[in-house]
Design a protein around this motif. Structure first.
Motif, PDB file in Angstrom:
ATOM      1  N   UNK A 168       0.861  -1.184   0.000  1.00 48.39           N
ATOM      2  CA  UNK A 168       0.000   0.000   0.000  1.00 48.39           C
ATOM      3  C   UNK A 168       0.894   1.230   0.000  1.00 48.39           C
ATOM      4  N   UNK A 169       0.673   2.112  -0.981  1.00 46.09           N
ATOM      5  CA  UNK A 169       1.467   3.326  -1.123  1.00 46.09           C
ATOM      6  C   UNK A 169       0.565   4.530  -0.840  1.00 46.09           C
ATOM      7  N   UNK A 170       0.995   5.387   0.067  1.00 44.70           N
ATOM      8  CA  UNK A 170       0.270   6.616   0.358  1.00 44.70           C
ATOM      9  C   UNK A 170       0.661   7.631  -0.707  1.00 44.70           C
ATOM     10  N   UNK A 171      -0.322   8.087  -1.490  1.00 45.44           N
ATOM     11  CA  UNK A 171      -0.001   8.949  -2.621  1.00 45.44           C
ATOM     12  C   UNK A 171      -0.420  10.409  -2.430  1.00 45.44           C
ATOM     13  N   UNK A 172      -1.327  10.679  -1.493  1.00 47.80           N
ATOM     14  CA  UNK A 172      -1.756  12.069  -1.286  1.00 47.80           C
ATOM     15  C   UNK A 172      -2.484  12.197   0.040  1.00 47.80           C
TER      16      UNK A 172
END
Length: 92
Positions: free
Chosen positions: A42-46
């Motif tokens: 899971x990548x936090x993008x904003x």
């Protein structure tokens, strides 16, 4: 329609097929996350706050949700239905 959102709740989930709303953040803080298909990371993008919007891609392109939006700090969002959103964008 204004909808209250509590911390740790999911407003939209990546992969949802029933995308029927566009959202405008009224207040609170929200995190946008994308799960990579190759590794399930899971990548936090904003991070979103008042005035930000989300949910347009799934409505415009009739596709699944491309990201998950979770509430970090209690707030509310304005939820706009598909038909009203498409009408507003078309007439813009």
């Amino acid at each position: 329609m204004q909808v209250d959102v509590v911390p740790e709740s999911t407003v939209v989930a990546q992969g949802e097929e029933e995308a029927e709303h566009f959202y405008i953040v009224n207040d609170g803080t929200y995190q946008v996350e994308v799960t990579k298909t190759t590794s399930s990371d899971v990548v936090k993008v904003a991070q979103l706050s008042s005035g930000a919007s989300f949910g347009d891609m799934a409505l415009l392109y009739s596709t699944t949700r491309t990201a998950t939006v979770r509430c970090l700090e209690a707030g509310s969002v304005f939820r706009i239905g598909r038909a009203a959103y498409i009408l507003a964008v078309r007439d813009a």
